[in-house]
Write a protein that holds these residues in place. Structure first.
Motif: not given
Length: 434
Positions: A47, A213-214
């Motif tokens: 990520i 999530e980003h």
């Protein structure tokens, strides 16, 4: 004011203001990209690599637009400000050349490696390319600030027989105390822009329900501004500028700080003032009863040309800086409580805050440049002596309108490209080497 001089000042003000929309974001994103790559190395989580690639693409778009809009400014030194170039070129040519070298040879070369060489570099090699981009962007920023700082506080020069000034000490130019305080203030402003842009995009993803999530990662990467040392330098070297910034028409001991008020220059007073007693004296000299010189202590022809504009630009900058700190304090508190990502009202605040760091940086530079007036090089050359006398107001206005049209197209192109990157998201795979 001479009409041609007014047009030339507006021309350069427009080009430099538009140009600085781009480098402030590249300089602000550069350290954050290094942070993301460092986290990718240490935590071995994809990520962080995805986030670094995404922001590097945004960085690249900004970098290209910054170069395209910055080059005309170099030519304007010759076309619109030829007398200034002839007078000061022997000094400022050094730092401008260094800025070009670091921007084009270090920053651009390693940006290409970072964007297109990930599959051919080791993870540590790719991290080093991010560090080199960061160093290139911040070094090029320093040389530009050092150029402006010399115009604010000229050092390390000698007068030559033809009336120009020449550099006598390269190290005095680089170690100018004005440059270091101004650089710290400028880069903290750029870091705030980078942090708020990243945070705003993260808030957008969370509100949109995509790339959750980003979005969480972007939302918590925030930095804070610093610095009042530059204000103390103003008190020492440009006291008339400090008095104009605060609209302090009458000096004296225990000078108050104006929170709200409207300067009335003809009557030499502040209308509807809200004052905090003795604060300006303390902030400036660290003594409550210190005497601060007012505008009444200086000849009228040394006053800045536009005191109301200087006053308002300075107070907008300070006001926005205070708001930024308040927003970040609330956001950090919510993050600590584990409620930030589930608080739409705060995410909307973070999202809608995006333009305000740009405004704060713009009025900050306006404060610095308007405050230096009526001097082009403080104490050495007046602005009215520096412009190209043979370029008429009509010619200057014609090119100004042309630049406005061209930069409007470039601005639309920039918004289109950035919007496309945001819509595509941060999950694209790394570019294959060619």
């Amino acid at each position: 004011m001479d009409s041609a001089l007014l047009v030339h000042r507006l021309h350069f003000a427009f080009t430099v203001t538009f140009h600085y929309l781009f480098p402030q974001l590249t300089m602000g994103l550069a350290p954050l990209i290094v942070v993301l790559k460092t986290l990718a190395l240490r935590r071995n989580h994809e990520i962080y690599n995805q986030a670094a690639r995404f922001w590097a693409r945004i960085f690249g778009i900004n970098f290209v637009l910054g170069v395209v809009t910055g080059l005309p400014m170099e030519f304007q030194f010759g076309t619109n400000w030829s007398h200034f170039s002839r007078f000061a070129g022997g000094v400022i040519g050094q730092t401008l050349a260094l800025e070009g070298m670091f921007a084009f040879f270090l920053e651009s070369a390693f940006l290409g490696l970072f964007l297109y060489g990930e599959t051919r570099l080791s993870p540590k090699g790719h991290w080093w390319s991010a560090v080199a981009v960061f160093l290139g962007s911040w070094l090029s920023g320093f040389f530009i600030v050092a150029t402006d700082a010399w115009m604010q506080h000229p050092v390390g020069y000698v007068h030559s027989g033809d009336g120009s000034v020449q550099l006598s000490s390269f190290w005095q130019l680089l170690l100018n105390p004005w440059a270091w305080w101004q650089y710290a203030h400028t880069m903290s402003g750029a870091a705030v822009t980078g942090a708020f842009v990243m945070t705003s995009v993260g808030a957008f993803y969370l509100l949109w329900g995509q790339y959750q999530e980003h979005g969480k990662l972007f939302t918590i990467l925030q930095l804070f501004p610093t610095g009042d040392g530059q204000g103390r330098l103003l008190a020492r070297h440009q006291p008339v500028t400090l008095a104009a910034m605060e609209a302090l028409f009458e000096g004296g001991p225990g000078a108050p700080l104006v929170l709200i008020g409207q300067p009335d220059v003809p009557e030499r007073k502040i209308d509807n003032p809200v004052l905090v007693p003795k604060i300006l004296s303390f902030l400036t000299y660290r003594r409550w009863e210190a005497e601060v010189r007012g505008l009444d202590s200086f000849p009228l022809d040394t006053w800045p040309d536009n005191i109301p504009l200087l006053y308002y630009s300075y107070h907008i900058m300070v006001g926005l800086g205070t708001i930024f700190i308040a927003i970040m304090v609330v956001a950090v508190f919510l993050l600590w409580r584990g409620k930030l990502f589930d608080a739409p009202w705060m995410l909307w605040i973070l999202l809608l805050s995006l333009p305000f760091p740009y405004i704060a940086n713009t009025v900050g530079w306006m404060t610095a440049e308007i405050g230096r007036q009526p001097w082009l090089v403080y104490g050495l050359m007046r602005t009215s002596d520096g412009y190209s006398k043979r370029v008429s107001a009509g010619n200057g206005l014609f090119t100004l309108l042309g630049f406005m049209g061209m930069y409007t197209v470039l601005g639309m192109l920039f918004l289109f490209l950035v919007r496309r990157e945001i819509e595509n998201g941060p999950v694209a795979q790394p570019e294959a080497g060619h």
